[in-house]
Design a protein around this motif. Structure first.
Motif, short mmCIF file in Angstrom:
data_model
loop_
_atom_site.label_atom_id
_atom_site.label_comp_id
_atom_site.label_asym_id
_atom_site.label_seq_id
_atom_site.Cartn_x
_atom_site.Cartn_y
_atom_site.Cartn_z
N LEU A 122 -28.74 123.75 16.10
CA LEU A 122 -29.79 122.98 15.43
C LEU A 122 -29.82 123.28 13.93
CD1 LEU A 122 -32.71 123.22 18.02
CD2 LEU A 122 -31.31 121.21 17.46
N THR B 157 -33.18 129.01 7.03
CA THR B 157 -34.39 128.20 7.18
C THR B 157 -34.59 127.21 6.03
OG1 THR B 157 -35.72 129.91 6.10
CG2 THR B 157 -35.59 129.97 8.51
N LYS C 293 -29.40 120.38 11.22
CA LYS C 293 -30.55 120.05 10.38
C LYS C 293 -30.44 120.60 8.95
CE LYS C 293 -33.85 119.72 14.22
NZ LYS C 293 -34.35 118.36 13.91
N MET D 276 -40.94 126.20 11.45
CA MET D 276 -41.11 126.54 12.86
C MET D 276 -40.35 127.82 13.19
SD MET D 276 -39.49 126.58 16.01
CE MET D 276 -38.10 125.46 15.87
N THR E 281 -37.79 123.33 5.28
CA THR E 281 -38.06 122.14 6.09
C THR E 281 -39.07 122.45 7.20
OG1 THR E 281 -36.29 122.63 7.66
CG2 THR E 281 -35.70 121.37 5.68
N LYS E 282 -39.52 121.40 7.86
CA LYS E 282 -40.43 121.57 9.00
C LYS E 282 -39.78 122.42 10.08
CE LYS E 282 -43.20 118.90 12.32
NZ LYS E 282 -43.56 117.53 12.78
N PHE E 283 -38.50 122.21 10.31
CA PHE E 283 -37.77 123.00 11.29
C PHE E 283 -37.70 124.46 10.85
CE2 PHE E 283 -33.52 124.62 12.66
CZ PHE E 283 -33.79 124.73 14.01
#
Length: 223
Positions: free
Chosen positions: A48, A78, A52, A102, A97-99
């Motif tokens: 991922l 990240t 991403k 998280m 990023t949003k990912f």
């Protein structure tokens, strides 16, 4: 400020059997087991991150370890590599990023540090490895934090983490060195797991009240 795990900061550094002979084998066994059990999670997160955020998948940075020996610490990446018109990297808050948020909020970005533990660069429990450039700014007593391996989590992380000021944070690191026992390590591991599940004490980016240690103390010296 009171620690959730009570210790006595007046005692001398603990050099007992656990610290000398058992802590490292326990780190090796537990980190190896964790890598095996979590290997599907590590692979999925790695894929991922590659999709991403691009390559490289791992963020690598030099940190001081045991006796201030420099090692390369691993984390999952990240942030993106977005730059402005001058070729300078954009602020962390823009590149995160949003990912990535998280990953940080769940501490999943730190899973690759299990390989640092397996190699012997780090321990499961110990003072967090800080930046190499901070080394000249520690007080003499604060340098005791480097007489044990840096940890995935530590006494400071379960008592406020990034919300602590530097004196309190480093003081808890020394308190840990002074009172290092098997029972204390187990309490810290359990508390860390509970806080990770509840997402307590996690500052993702641009939320920590701390200045960098070198900036804060060089500024204080200047006054």
């Amino acid at each position: 400020m009171q620690s959730e795990v009570k210790t006595n900061s007046e005692v001398k550094p603990n050099k007992g059997i656990y610290r000398r002979f058992l802590k490292r084998p326990m780190d090796f066994i537990l980190s190896l087991m964790a890598i095996i059990v979590l290997s599907p999670v590590l692979i999925i997160i790695g894929v991922l991150v590659r999709i991403k955020l691009g390559s490289p998948v791992l963020f690598k940075q030099k940190r001081p370890g045991l006796y201030e020996k420099i090692f390369t610490m691993y984390k999952f990446r990240t942030m993106t590599d977005e730059k402005d018109e001058n070729g300078e990297l954009l602020p962390d808050s823009v590149r995160l990023t949003k990912f990535g948020r998280m990953l940080r909020s769940t501490s999943l970005d730190e899973l690759p540090e299990l390989f640092n533990i397996l190699k012997g660069d780090m321990s499961i429990v110990g003072p967090r490895p800080l930046l190499e450039r901070y080394l000249p700014y520690y007080a003499d007593t604060e340098r005791l934090r480097h007489t044990v391996r840096p940890g995935l989590s530590g006494l400071a992380q379960i008592n406020g983490r990034n919300n602590l000021d530097w004196n309190s944070r480093l003081g808890l690191d020394i308190e840990y060195v002074n009172y290092l026992t098997f029972i204390l390590d187990i309490k810290i591991i359990i508390s860390t797991i509970m806080k990770a599940v509840k997402k307590e004490g996690v500052n993702v980016v641009d939320q920590a009240p701390l200045k960098d240690l070198d900036v804060e103390r060089s500024h204080s010296d200047g006054n």
